[in-house]
Design an enzyme around this catalytic site. Structure first.
Site, short mmCIF file in Angstrom:
data_model
loop_
_atom_site.label_atom_id
_atom_site.label_comp_id
_atom_site.label_asym_id
_atom_site.label_seq_id
_atom_site.Cartn_x
_atom_site.Cartn_y
_atom_site.Cartn_z
N HIS A 237 0.81 -1.21 0.00
CA HIS A 237 0.00 0.00 0.00
C HIS A 237 0.84 1.27 0.00
CE1 HIS A 237 -3.47 -2.48 1.91
NE2 HIS A 237 -3.54 -2.49 0.59
N LYS A 413 -9.18 -10.14 7.95
CA LYS A 413 -7.97 -10.68 7.34
C LYS A 413 -8.05 -12.20 7.18
CE LYS A 413 -6.32 -6.55 7.42
NZ LYS A 413 -6.40 -5.75 6.19
#
Length: 552
Positions: A237, A413
């Protein structure tokens, strides 16, 4: 410029150009034919063979990325991190360089004056959602954001409805910008098309660049003929900053009057715009603010807040911790604060820092080792060269962290998190906010139940769908659920307090419809029946020792 000349410039010139540099001119400079910044020093190094070696190693990567029509600046950034890899960088940050942080200000301590100031700034905020995740840890091959999350709605459905509600209730523009990967761009576009009322004055999506995977054994470009797409990976990211600068979207946001950005993961439905935090950012003139929450055993492996020797805040991920220091990394009393990846940025400051650094933030390398095929753990190992978006906190001396409650951090997750979100422990509140169904005051008392499912049987979305065929059990009054072994759940199962379901047999263990479970629920292994003593002695004398087949 020919390939060798471009690579000489990329390898020889460090990032962090003069204060007059900017992303556009930097890209143009490295595309000009016949120019080579620092070529004299490069030639000197080539005479010793050192630089020539790097150029030879870089060339197949550069050629591969150019064939995929990636921007020159993206290629140059990859070369920067690849050189670190070749020089032996593992990306480790020892504890001496990442000291614990004792105290940070808390959201509950911010008064209504900050909320008032924040509401005045709402029309100048843009929302960035990190939407490139594929959910490979849950056996998925598509984007996680289009997975059903709550009430028959996907993650992206809920995000869009949250934004539309806040637009209606505040009158602010609040544009939403999705950072897509090559794998998520088509699915997110299709879903956005289902919301014709979702319009805004800047683009709603931009594409994160991809980089080649690197063979661990040879440090050469990974080649996987059976599926060439697996030869590529996103750069983490942290690549969002360079992508925004290269694509011109940062300048477009500023030109449209946006001054602040709120960044969060698409799988965190607790991340919505909070006026008090925005007001705190604006009133204190902060360039960067990271929302943190108190670490628990459930997220002890996640990135934590730390402080560098020079006093700046920093983010350290598990993959950046030296192996011999990992027990201290897991210590939630020492490193108390967990990065939620909810980040706030002042866009004019971001543009200035990018300009000073030649269009790129030099974030710390994260060297991740993974199988080239995520679905096949036995496939050959590759390096993913990544950076973390939160690591930019160290690029701003005045950056701060703010302690927030768990209600702003509802990540998914693993299938443990997904089952919890599906259950009645969470509810869709007005405005499509995700909230705990029975919340109490204080941080610890408002923690969600801890869920641990046996990864041998519950690792993938498909597996939990099969093993909970009637939906998630009731977790509203549950503090902890652990499931060990081959277990299936019937309809309307209720779990109270701490529950540990254990099946010691290989055959399935069905929890019946309407069961109310608390404490330990164990299906023991069958007890084998031994032969009588005489038969046992005769068996031993004959050289064989055996048991009768176990009873069911």
């Amino acid at each position: 410029m020919n390939t060798a000349g471009w690579m000489e410039a990329a390898v020889s010139q460090p990032f962090g150009g003069g204060a007059t540099a900017n992303p556009a001119t930097a890209q143009q400079r490295h595309q000009r034919s016949g120019e080579c910044v620092g070529s004299d020093s490069v030639r000197q190094e080539q005479e010793s063979g050192t630089q020539g070696k790097y150029l030879e190693q870089l060339e197949p990567f550069v050629s591969k990325m150019r064939q995929s029509k990636l921007p020159e600046q993206a290629i140059r950034l990859f070369c920067h991190y690849y050189r670190q890899l070749r020089e032996g960088a593992a990306g480790f940050v020892p504890g001496a360089e990442a000291q614990p942080v004792d105290v940070v200000p808390a959201l509950y301590g911010l008064d209504q004056a900050y909320a008032t100031a924040g509401r005045k700034q709402l029309d100048r905020v843009v929302l960035w959602k990190l939407n490139g995740g594929l959910g490979t840890s849950m056996g998925m091959h598509g984007p996680k954001s289009v997975l059903p999350a709550k009430g028959g709605l996907t993650f992206l459905d809920i995000i869009l409805r949250q934004v539309l509600h806040q637009r209606r209730s505040t009158g602010a523009r609040l544009p939403l910008v999705l950072m897509d990967s090559f794998h998520s761009q088509h699915a997110s576009k299709t879903l956005l098309d289902d919301y014709p009322e979702f319009t805004q004055d800047i683009p709603s999506r931009f594409l994160q660049h991809r980089v080649p995977k690197v063979w661990v054994h040879s440090l050469s470009p990974a080649v996987w003929p059976r599926d060439p797409e697996m030869e590529w990976c996103p750069p983490g990211h942290g690549g969002i900053y360079a992508s925004l600068a290269m694509d011109g979207l940062l300048d477009e946001m500023l030109a449209a009057g946006y001054e602040y950005a709120f960044v969060s993961n698409a799988d965190n439905l607790g991340a919505v715009v909070e006026p008090r935090i925005l007001g705190y950012l604006a009133e204190r003139g902060l360039p960067f603010l990271m929302e943190v929450t108190l670490r628990t055993c459930a997220d002890s492996k996640g990135g934590h807040l730390a402080r560098r020797p020079d006093g700046r805040l920093m983010l350290r991920e598990l993959s950046q911790c030296p192996p011999d220091e990992q027990p201290l990394f897991y210590d939630t009393e020492t490193y108390r604060y967990f990065n939620t990846n909810n980040l706030w940025l002042h866009l004019p400051t971001l543009r200035r820092v990018l300009a000073e650094r030649d269009g790129m933030l030099e974030l710390p390398l994260i060297r991740n080792v993974k199988p080239i095929d995520p679905a096949d753990p036995s496939s050959p190992a590759v390096y993913h060269l990544e950076t973390a978006i939160g690591a930019a906190i160290a690029a701003f001396p005045e950056a701060e962290a703010l302690l927030v409650p768990r209600s702003r951090f509802v990540p998914v997750k693993k299938t443990n998190d997904l089952l919890l979100l599906w259950s009645d422990a969470y509810q869709l509140a007005p405005g499509y906010r995700i909230e705990l169904a029975s919340r109490q005051t204080g941080f610890q008392s408002s923690l969600p139940p801890n869920v641990e499912l046996d990864e041998r049987y519950f690792r993938t979305v498909r597996e939990i769908t099969l093993r909970f065929p009637f939906g998630a059990p009731s977790l509203r009054q549950c503090r902890e659920l652990k499931v060990t072994g081959n277990v299936y759940f019937g309809r309307n199962v209720i779990l109270l307090g701490r529950v540990h379901v254990i099946n010691e047999r290989e055959t399935p263990f069905w929890i019946p419809d309407g069961a109310v479970l608390t404490g330990e629920v164990r299906r023991p292994a069958p007890r084998p029946h031994r032969l009588d003593r005489g038969a046992e002695e005769r068996a031993k004398a004959s050289g064989s020792e055996y048991l009768l087949p176990p009873t069911s």
